[in-house]
Design a protein around this motif. Sequence first.
Motif, PDB file in Angstrom:
ATOM      1  N   LYS A 104       3.298   7.396   1.740  1.00 59.29           N
ATOM      2  CA  LYS A 104       4.742   7.246   1.917  1.00 59.29           C
ATOM      3  C   LYS A 104       5.518   8.380   1.261  1.00 59.29           C
ATOM      4  O   LYS A 104       6.661   8.680   1.637  1.00 59.29           O
ATOM      5  CB  LYS A 104       5.206   5.905   1.345  1.00 59.29           C
ATOM      6  CG  LYS A 104       6.636   5.532   1.706  1.00 59.29           C
ATOM      7  CD  LYS A 104       6.961   4.119   1.265  1.00 59.29           C
ATOM      8  CE  LYS A 104       8.349   3.713   1.757  1.00 59.29           C
ATOM      9  NZ  LYS A 104       9.424   4.529   1.182  1.00 59.29           N
ATOM     10  N   ASP A 108       9.282  10.260   1.910  1.00 58.80           N
ATOM     11  CA  ASP A 108      10.292  10.314   0.851  1.00 58.80           C
ATOM     12  C   ASP A 108      10.676  11.738   0.490  1.00 58.80           C
ATOM     13  O   ASP A 108      11.774  11.983  -0.023  1.00 58.80           O
ATOM     14  CB  ASP A 108       9.781   9.591  -0.399  1.00 58.80           C
ATOM     15  CG  ASP A 108       9.574   8.100  -0.176  1.00 58.80           C
ATOM     16  OD1 ASP A 108      10.200   7.553   0.758  1.00 58.80           O
ATOM     17  OD2 ASP A 108       8.782   7.494  -0.930  1.00 58.80           O
ATOM     18  N   TRP A 117       9.025   6.269   7.885  1.00 59.34           N
ATOM     19  CA  TRP A 117       7.859   5.507   7.453  1.00 59.34           C
ATOM     20  C   TRP A 117       7.637   4.348   8.401  1.00 59.34           C
ATOM     21  O   TRP A 117       8.515   3.524   8.612  1.00 59.34           O
ATOM     22  CB  TRP A 117       8.063   4.988   6.032  1.00 59.34           C
ATOM     23  CG  TRP A 117       6.895   4.211   5.515  1.00 59.34           C
ATOM     24  CD1 TRP A 117       6.863   2.881   5.222  1.00 59.34           C
ATOM     25  CD2 TRP A 117       5.590   4.709   5.227  1.00 59.34           C
ATOM     26  NE1 TRP A 117       5.619   2.512   4.772  1.00 59.34           N
ATOM     27  CE2 TRP A 117       4.808   3.615   4.768  1.00 59.34           C
ATOM     28  CE3 TRP A 117       4.989   5.968   5.332  1.00 59.34           C
ATOM     29  CZ2 TRP A 117       3.470   3.756   4.406  1.00 59.34           C
ATOM     30  CZ3 TRP A 117       3.655   6.106   4.971  1.00 59.34           C
ATOM     31  CH2 TRP A 117       2.903   5.014   4.505  1.00 59.34           C
ATOM     32  N   GLU A 119       6.108   1.091   8.839  1.00 57.76           N
ATOM     33  CA  GLU A 119       5.580   0.014   8.005  1.00 57.76           C
ATOM     34  C   GLU A 119       4.340  -0.637   8.627  1.00 57.76           C
ATOM     35  O   GLU A 119       3.382  -0.981   7.938  1.00 57.76           O
ATOM     36  CB  GLU A 119       6.658  -1.053   7.784  1.00 57.76           C
ATOM     37  CG  GLU A 119       7.774  -0.637   6.856  1.00 57.76           C
ATOM     38  CD  GLU A 119       7.371  -0.649   5.396  1.00 57.76           C
ATOM     39  OE1 GLU A 119       6.216  -1.037   5.103  1.00 57.76           O
ATOM     40  OE2 GLU A 119       8.182  -0.260   4.544  1.00 57.76           O
ATOM     41  N   GLU A 122       1.625   2.047   8.519  1.00 62.70           N
ATOM     42  CA  GLU A 122       1.558   2.644   7.185  1.00 62.70           C
ATOM     43  C   GLU A 122       1.346   4.154   7.255  1.00 62.70           C
ATOM     44  O   GLU A 122       0.496   4.733   6.557  1.00 62.70           O
ATOM     45  CB  GLU A 122       0.467   1.985   6.337  1.00 62.70           C
ATOM     46  CG  GLU A 122       0.721   0.521   6.038  1.00 62.70           C
ATOM     47  CD  GLU A 122      -0.321  -0.070   5.099  1.00 62.70           C
ATOM     48  OE1 GLU A 122      -1.520   0.276   5.232  1.00 62.70           O
ATOM     49  OE2 GLU A 122       0.071  -0.839   4.224  1.00 62.70           O
ATOM     50  N   PRO A 124       3.648   8.121   7.855  1.00 65.70           N
ATOM     51  CA  PRO A 124       4.906   8.834   8.089  1.00 65.70           C
ATOM     52  C   PRO A 124       4.882   9.467   9.475  1.00 65.70           C
ATOM     53  O   PRO A 124       3.831   9.903   9.954  1.00 65.70           O
ATOM     54  CB  PRO A 124       4.903   9.895   6.992  1.00 65.70           C
ATOM     55  CG  PRO A 124       3.456  10.154   6.722  1.00 65.70           C
ATOM     56  CD  PRO A 124       2.714   8.884   7.012  1.00 65.70           C
TER      57      PRO A 124
END
Length: 289
Positions: A104, A108, A117, A119, A122, A124
């Motif tokens: 992640k 960021d 991201w 979810e 999982e 990018p």
Amino acid sequence: MRLGIAIDSRMCMSCYCCYTACKDEHCGYATALSAPQPMMGQFWIDIHEWERGDSSRKIKTTTVPTPCSHCQDPACMKVAKDGAVYKRPDGIVIIDPVKSKGQKAIADACPISAVYWNEELEIPQKCTMCAELLDDPNYLTYQGGHRRKVPRCVESCPNNAMVFGDLDDPESAISKLIAENRVTQLAPLEGQETNVVHLNIPSVFLAGSVYYPKELEEVCIGAKVQLTCSETGETWETETNYFGDWEIEWLPKDKNVDIKITFDGYKPVTYTAFTSFDHYVDMTYLEKE
């Protein structure tokens, strides 16, 4: 060869064709370079829009298509582990959909929030500049009057606000466009070299209207307007138009500016403004000398 996209914000009319074309290409479709883009929550090319002006008499909007900038020195690549983010020889930055699982920090790290991201998976995800299509020997599209390979966002733009090509070739259409226009890097990437080059994103404008003496209720055409930056001494000049209006764009931000309005046979009028935001100076009524 360094492939890139030049985006001219003056030509963007916020039609969202580029956004839709990107969704059409990537939503629900995995490629060798990316997992499927989710239908909701990700915008591999987003359209940033904002309203400009502080008066109902002078309101404008600006739209800036904003994909991943494909930085020459990518922040996402610096935090990636195991080669999960890499830069191709043509300059396109790719996130490996397998190696990046669980990382992640890659999402960021992006200073313009162009990495998303996922979810569920999982991983990018971001714009690939349609590299999977550019690599396909059988892929050709019609753009700019020629059959050529371009990303889907560029292909879909009806106003030619986006131009694709080789940034290392000074004779390419993209290099000529950049040379002829004002390069305006996104603020979070100031000072960095990127393969997506933004052109003509506006800074600050000052505007106003000039009238003859109030009792005449008549606009003044051809009044001279001079702006002077108190700190640098830089000046800008214009004249009022057929409607008595004037406007000066591309002013430096957060500066004190002296405004002087003159017209033969009338007393000069002066104002002071601070260019922290787009400002309509208001209506100026002239008085006889």
